[in-house]
Design an enzyme around this catalytic site. Structure first.
Site, PDB file in Angstrom:
ATOM      1  N   HIS A   3      -0.179   4.228  -3.806  1.00 61.57           N
ATOM      2  CA  HIS A   3       0.697   5.150  -3.084  1.00 61.57           C
ATOM      3  C   HIS A   3       2.103   4.617  -2.835  1.00 61.57           C
ATOM      4  O   HIS A   3       2.872   5.259  -2.122  1.00 61.57           O
ATOM      5  CB  HIS A   3       0.058   5.544  -1.753  1.00 61.57           C
ATOM      6  N   ASN A  53       2.336  -0.274   2.106  1.00 64.92           N
ATOM      7  CA  ASN A  53       2.817   1.041   1.684  1.00 64.92           C
ATOM      8  C   ASN A  53       3.610   1.693   2.806  1.00 64.92           C
ATOM      9  O   ASN A  53       4.568   2.435   2.563  1.00 64.92           O
ATOM     10  CB  ASN A  53       1.641   1.930   1.300  1.00 64.92           C
ATOM     11  N   ASP A 105       6.133   5.958   5.387  1.00 62.94           N
ATOM     12  CA  ASP A 105       6.154   5.202   4.132  1.00 62.94           C
ATOM     13  C   ASP A 105       7.474   4.457   3.950  1.00 62.94           C
ATOM     14  O   ASP A 105       8.554   4.991   4.239  1.00 62.94           O
ATOM     15  CB  ASP A 105       5.955   6.157   2.942  1.00 62.94           C
ATOM     16  N   ASP A 132      -3.759  -2.620   0.375  1.00 65.48           N
ATOM     17  CA  ASP A 132      -4.096  -1.285   0.856  1.00 65.48           C
ATOM     18  C   ASP A 132      -3.225  -0.235   0.157  1.00 65.48           C
ATOM     19  O   ASP A 132      -2.027  -0.433  -0.037  1.00 65.48           O
ATOM     20  CB  ASP A 132      -3.855  -1.223   2.370  1.00 65.48           C
ATOM     21  N   GLU A 136      -6.456  -1.531  -3.844  1.00 68.69           N
ATOM     22  CA  GLU A 136      -7.170  -0.285  -3.549  1.00 68.69           C
ATOM     23  C   GLU A 136      -6.469   0.843  -4.310  1.00 68.69           C
ATOM     24  O   GLU A 136      -5.408   1.308  -3.909  1.00 68.69           O
ATOM     25  CB  GLU A 136      -7.167   0.016  -2.050  1.00 68.69           C
TER      26      GLU A 136
END
Length: 523
Positions: free
Chosen positions: A230, A134, A196, A226, A271
């Site tokens: 997002h 991410n 990001d 992970d 996740e």
């Protein structure tokens, strides 16, 4: 000895009809694409490399230390291990990466890592590594290059545009925008040290698929992804955005297909830290599974309150939604806690009876349960994060060869909370974990079965059936500190006690008696 009403008549009739007519499912997930689940427990063991076992004597756990302890890991009966980040990083935890195809030199070399892979595979243990894509570290060469607006890497990150709300809150609750040295503002959902990546840039997408392919070629079996939600879920206002969700799903679908070109059996667990099952369902299909955060909360709270808070009903709902969304091919990844949460024993305030019950609940659920290193010993630990990632307790007296010393212990765990002490005690938590994981190898329905809730009138009882092509069982848990007598009804179709977590379970005259905090597998 309290006696409680039988399962409701409607429930008993429904279960009877179900057991006679339920379609046979060889697996809830795609068995032909899941070598990690072959005739094994399906359980995964999460390891923070720095904290596990030190082979060099410098206090830092490493790959060769894990290799040295593979026989211990194998003795647990687990099918695989998840390694927290192993790439170079300026932080102790590794979730801000500076080289995606490199190895953290504190943990060893690529040769050491490949040796670990080889030795794990010899023992039938799969290896899943953390894939943190991410965001990168702000020390990554890409981000350093991106500070130049004319460099192609500038568009690899998310920069503010005219009209951007620089005071916006991120999806994780902190500031979303951070000022770079060049005066521009960039998105960092977690911290300013973790900028990001911009997944609208095709070059970023290709690069990250290539990174996954690189590690598959080294021999890893899959990835724990992970912050999977997002990729596009950056701001608090994105959290319920159908556009952000659609883009997330499109990316992970592309990613999975790209990796399958190298390994058709690659296993991906995401996740997605949401607590509504409906928020997890869309990821089924693009990923093999996601961590079941809702059931983790339910399990802990049910144990603490010694009451069935709707676990079976919630799981039946969740699995039906997964099945409908993924065309019947789905998996689950239940857990109790991980490296971001207070350890289970601390959440349960040191209550060993509750800890043992929590383990039994987790390890009689289908799918791929995850346990966090030291959980099988009853290690405690409460935030801050460093204190839930402390050295593995190998020795009664807290010292010995290979002990990681990257930090001191913050808890009051005594000498009994150690591998050395618990190995020798047949009634220890460690040996209970071994027994429960062994059940999953013995009874395929425990890991592969379709779950159907068996409603009980007694609020201190949890019961459900699990059925696959090989076996059908009724799982009954006594969540309370008193013996419970549970009438099963004439349609329960059980004749024997197959397994029990503690002695004293009795089946007679159509009812089962369970001692306090006991679990029984009936067939």
């Amino acid at each position: 000895m309290p006696r409680f009403p039988a399962f409701s008549r409607a429930a008993a009739m429904a279960v009877a009809a179900l057991l006679l007519s339920l379609p046979v499912h060889a697996r809830q997930d795609a068995s032909t694409a899941q070598p990690a689940a072959q005739a094994s427990s399906g359980v995964y063991y999460e390891i923070f490399v720095r904290a596990f076992y030190d082979s060099k004597g410098n206090g830092v756990g490493d790959f060769n230390g894990i290799t040295a302890k593979l026989d211990y890991i194998k003795s647990l009966g687990v099918s695989g291990i998840w390694l927290m980040p192993i790439n170079p990083s300026p932080s102790y935890h590794g979730y801000d990466i500076t080289d995606y195809e490199g190895i953290n030199p504190q943990y060893g070399t690529m040769q050491d890592f490949k040796h670990l892979l080889d030795e794990a595979h010899k023992r039938g243990i799969k290896v899943v590594m953390d894939m943190v894509i991410n965001h990168t570290s702000d020390q990554h060469p890409w981000f350093k290059a991106a500070l130049n607006p004319n460099d192609p890497h500038h568009d690899w990150y998310v920069w503010a545009k005219p009209g951007s709300d620089l005071k916006a809150i991120s999806a994780t609750g902190g500031p979303a925008w951070h000022r770079a040295r060049n005066g521009e503002y960039y998105v960092g959902v977690f911290t300013s040290a973790m900028p990001d990546l911009n997944y609208d840039n095709p070059a970023v997408r290709k690069e990250m698929i290539d990174v996954g392919k690189f590690w598959l070629r080294q021999g890893v079996d899959g990835f724990r992804l992970d912050a999977a939600q997002h990729i596009y879920d950056d701001l608090r206002t994105d959290m319920d955005s159908p556009v952000a969700l659609e883009k997330n799903i499109a990316w992970w679908t592309e990613y999975h297909r790209g990796l399958e070109a190298i390994d058709p059996n690659v296993w991906l667990v995401g996740e997605v830290a949401r607590h509504n099952p409906d928020d997890l369902t869309p990821y089924m299909g693009p990923l093999n599974t996601v961590f079941n955060f809702p059931v983790a909360t339910q399990l802990i709270e049910s144990v603490k309150q010694e009451r069935n808070l709707g676990i079976g009903r919630g799981l039946a709902y969740t699995y039906a939604a997964y099945r409908a969304h993924a065309g019947g091919q789905f998996d689950d990844a239940p857990f109790l806690s991980n490296h971001d949460q207070d350890r289970v024993m601390s959440q349960l305030e040191g209550n060993m009876a509750h800890m043992r019950l929590a383990a039994a609940l987790l390890l009689t659920l289908p799918g791929h349960p995850f346990i966090y290193y030291g959980e099988e010993l009853g290690m405690q630990g409460s935030k801050p994060d460093e204190d839930i990632r402390e050295p593995m307790r190998w020795y009664r007296h807290g010292d010995g060869p290979g002990l990681a010393r990257w930090k001191g212990w913050s808890t009051s765990d005594g000498p009994d909370v150690s591998v050395e002490a618990e190995q020798a005690d047949p009634d220890s938590l460690l040996n209970l974990y071994r027994k429960l994981i062994g059940w999953r190898e013995q009874v395929s329905a425990l890991r592969d079965g379709a779950l159907h809730n068996m409603p009980a009138d007694d609020p201190h009882v949890l019961a459900y059936t699990l059925q696959d092509a090989q076996s059908r069982v009724l799982v009954v848990h006594n969540l309370s500190r008193e013996t419970r007598v549970v009438p099963l009804g004439a349609d329960a179709h059980v004749a024997t006690i197959l397994l029990q977590s503690k002695s004293g379970v009795a089946l007679a005259s159509g009812q089962v008696s369970l001692p306090p905090y006991a679990t029984a597998i009936l067939q």
